[in-house]
Design an enzyme around this catalytic site. Structure first.
Site, PDB file in Angstrom:
ATOM      1  N   SER A 189      69.563 -37.634  78.310  1.00 61.62           N
ATOM      2  CA  SER A 189      70.710 -37.291  79.143  1.00 61.62           C
ATOM      3  C   SER A 189      70.772 -38.248  80.343  1.00 61.62           C
ATOM      4  CB  SER A 189      70.634 -35.820  79.565  1.00 61.62           C
ATOM      5  OG  SER A 189      71.868 -35.368  80.032  1.00 61.62           O
ATOM      6  N   ASP A 195      78.018 -32.853  71.066  1.00 62.04           N
ATOM      7  CA  ASP A 195      77.559 -32.760  72.452  1.00 62.04           C
ATOM      8  C   ASP A 195      78.769 -32.732  73.383  1.00 62.04           C
ATOM      9  OD1 ASP A 195      76.314 -33.012  74.924  1.00 62.04           O
ATOM     10  OD2 ASP A 195      74.897 -34.520  74.247  1.00 62.04           O
ATOM     11  N   HIS A 254      74.101 -30.874  72.685  1.00 60.35           N
ATOM     12  CA  HIS A 254      73.317 -31.619  73.674  1.00 60.35           C
ATOM     13  C   HIS A 254      71.817 -31.435  73.490  1.00 60.35           C
ATOM     14  CE1 HIS A 254      73.055 -33.917  77.354  1.00 60.35           C
ATOM     15  NE2 HIS A 254      72.294 -32.998  77.926  1.00 60.35           N
TER      16      HIS A 254
END
Length: 679
Positions: free
Chosen positions: A531, A617, A651
């Site tokens: 991320s 995501d 995610h």
């Protein structure tokens, strides 16, 4: 790769040409074909790792007690716990009738006598390739369970209600909700949140059990695009708390939980830069805030005037207050000092004190304390060599009672491993902590994985990982770079790694890698992050590609500038309080353009890179790593540059535990192969 017409935009007098903007169109068949072709290429380039990946998967599986159960947590008349069964992907939520404060005795692999299964994730998942729970909340009287499910990974859930007395699922069903929610005191009403077109939680609704969802009442709408909202219930179950927060500002509303149809009232109106949270403690509120207190201060406030704050635990330069838990006879403060977490107890009568822990680096936090009236404090503890452990702290005797340490099968012995704290020196002279784990007796220097994050004041604390043992047992060093932009050293640490100081995050990481090499730890360093940690990895590679032997970037935020320039995307406007606003501020635009990974790939020699992403995501879109890898392959030397896209995940990657283990085994096999360690 298919050649398409590049997009061209002008920002602050700067013409931006994006050769790979076409990849942002998710429903374009050519986009899907491109991702599938990348997956096929990655499969081809890693086919020789199949045996090693399977070996590592079996190591992870073999060290894990597959049929296990958590330590039960007391709430009302029940002990609540979850358990797993061998061969099944998802957990099972259960409860048994309670008697006294001492949890029932655990027997590995055995359900507790009198068990009631509330939710079986395996039954709920069915044949779906993805499954996630968004909330699981039992009503205060213990008779109803509100839970929400998702089958795509896009973090949009459907709310359902189960009668725990009869076992029936009620007709109530509400699609499109966000995480969380809260019950009224009498269990007749459930409050939940929904999102706007940018997928920002902006509305709180009130649902009366047994009524159509169409009749639900909109309780509050947050119109400022920088703010997310959520709703919860205090531990005392006396107040509903509606919280609105941006990256830098908070505003809280409260409502008596026995008056669910009433109006929420503001505790203190929002003021830019002031963050606060509230908990109910009998005849007063506790307020944790940063008004004139950079590292936060704990205050009290009268029930009838919650905006009148009186200091209880005053601000300290060396201690960041993280959270507060209110109980009938004591208050517990979770804090951070010298790069480590700690727990401070404030008895209703008597002197405050801190709970001590024996290891030089560790992570400890209150965990699972739903009862307002209790003589025990449940806490979680771990270190880089100590598996996750659950303790009860007896508030009368001050005794730490170990209830469970996560089993690690296969003969794991913490004494076979060591952990260390080192300090690197950044280019501006700042000392950066590094946490290190190694197997005793391993030759050094050794191949090293350096993990980092460094954003949002999120701290990557020293913790244990079963999967990591597959590296340590092959002679690897594992290190965590506690870089600026995270929160490890307090609020100032965070402030010095955001906005126009963001590059400190990346130069800190490079400095940590160089320190490990120069001080005999590392023969070569492979960077890893996910991320915003993926942005870190990409930026560090652009700064010093020769410093790293490889990099794994998972759901990486590598096209940050283009994303933050587009206010229609999820999270963008909210993110302006973290990165700055490049759309309206030319200084921010040019500063971001100078460090974002995608913008700064050039013709130098880059190490091998593995990017892992997910098609669904909603936080970091799949196209960011897809564009980054495409540009690396067309522009840079070195590599290979690989992209692996999970076509049925979000995610967090694959949802089932066995699927997640296989995904991790793939990444670890790639790391070992890149470091030429193949046994």
């Amino acid at each position: 790769m298919a050649k398409k017409v590049p997009s061209e935009r002008v920002h602050h007098g700067d013409t931006v040409v994006d050769d790979y903007a076409w990849l942002t169109v998710k429903d374009d068949p050519e986009t899907i074909a491109h991702l599938e072709a990348e997956n096929a290429y990655t499969q081809q380039m890693t086919a020789h790792l199949g045996s090693l990946q399977e070996t590592i998967f079996q190591e992870i599986k073999g060290r894990t007690l597959e049929t296990d159960l958590s330590v039960p947590t007391r709430k009302g008349d029940w002990w609540y716990y979850s358990r797993t069964e061998e061969g099944k992907q998802y957990g099972i939520q259960c409860r048994v009738a309670a008697d006294g404060e001492t949890p029932p005795e655990l027997k590995a692999g055995e359900p507790l006598p009198g068990e009631q299964v509330m939710l079986d994730g395996n039954e709920l998942a069915g044949e779906s390739d993805f499954f996630a729970l968004g909330t699981s909340s039992v009503s205060p009287d213990g008779t109803l369970l509100a839970y929400s499910v998702n089958f795509t990974g896009d973090e949009r859930f459907t709310l359902k209600v189960k009668n725990l007395v009869t076992g029936e699922t009620l007709p109530d069903e509400i699609p499109g909700i966000f995480y969380g929610g809260a019950w009224s005191a009498d269990g007749t009403t459930f409050f939940y949140t929904t999102v706007d077109e940018a997928w920002r939680p902006d509305k709180v609704h009130r649902h009366v059990i047994g009524t159509p969802a169409a009749d639900d009442v909109l309780v509050h709408e947050e119109t400022d695009e920088r703010f997310w909202i959520g709703v919860g219930l205090t531990r005392s179950e006396r107040y509903l708390v509606l919280s609105a927060g941006s990256k830098v500002t908070s505003e809280v509303r409260i409502l008596e939980a026995d008056d669910p149809a009433g109006e929420f009232r503001v505790v203190r109106p929002r003021k830019t830069g002031v963050e606060y949270g509230i908990d109910h403690a009998g005849d007063r509120f506790l307020v944790l805030h940063n008004q004139n207190a950079e590292n936060f201060e704990l205050a009290t406030a009268p029930i009838d005037d919650p905006a009148a704050w009186t200091p209880l635990v005053e601000h300290r330069e060396d201690t960041r207050l993280l959270d507060v838990d209110a109980f009938e006879d004591h208050t517990v403060v979770h804090f951070r000092r010298d790069g480590l977490t700690g727990i401070r107890v404030l008895p209703a009568s008597g002197e405050p004190y801190e709970i001590s822990f024996p290891e030089p680096i560790y992570d400890a936090a209150p965990s699972g304390n739903p009862e307002f009236v209790t003589g025990r404090l449940r806490l979680g503890y771990t270190s880089m060599i100590t598996p996750p452990s659950v303790y009860d702290y007896d508030l009368r005797t001050h005794e730490l009672i170990l209830l469970k340490r996560k089993p690690v099968l296969g003969g794991y012995d913490p004494d076979d491993y060591e952990q260390f704290r080192e300090w690197a020196t950044a280019p501006d002279g700042t000392r950066i902590p590094i946490s290190i784990a190694v197997r005793k007796g391993s030759p050094r220097p050794a191949p090293t994985v350096l993990y980092g994050y460094g954003s949002y004041e999120i701290s990557i604390d020293p913790s244990f990982s079963v999967a990591r043992l597959s590296l340590l047992d092959r002679g690897f060093v594992f290190a965590i770079a506690h870089i600026r932009g995270g929160g490890e050293m307090g609020r100032r640490w965070y402030e010095d790694g955001k906005f126009q100081q963001k590059k400190n995050t990346f130069t800190d990481f490079v400095a940590c890698a160089e320190h490990l090499k120069e001080h005999g730890w590392s023969s070569e360093v492979i960077a890893r992050g996910g991320s915003a940690g993926g942005l870190l990895v990409g930026a560090a590679l652009n700064l010093a590609p020769e410093t790293f032997a490889g990099a794994v970037a998972q759901v990486p935020f590598v096209d940050a500038l283009n994303t933050i320039l587009d206010p229609s995307l999820p999270l963008t406007v909210i993110e302006w309080d973290e990165w700055g606003d490049p759309l309206h501020n030319p200084d921010v635009y040019h500063y971001m353009k100078s460090y974002t990974p995608y913008e700064n790939v050039d013709g130098r020699i880059y190490p091998p890179i593995l990017a892992i992403t997910s098609l669904n995501d909603t936080r970091v879109f799949y196209h960011e790593p897809a564009k980054w890898i495409a540009k690396l392959r067309d522009t840079a030397q070195g590599g290979p540059f690989l992209l692996k896209t999970e076509m049925d995940a979000g995610h967090g990657g694959r949802s089932g535990r066995y699927d997640a283990w296989r995904e991790e085994a793939f990444a670890l096999a790639w790391i070992l192969d890149t470091a030429k360690v193949t046994q």
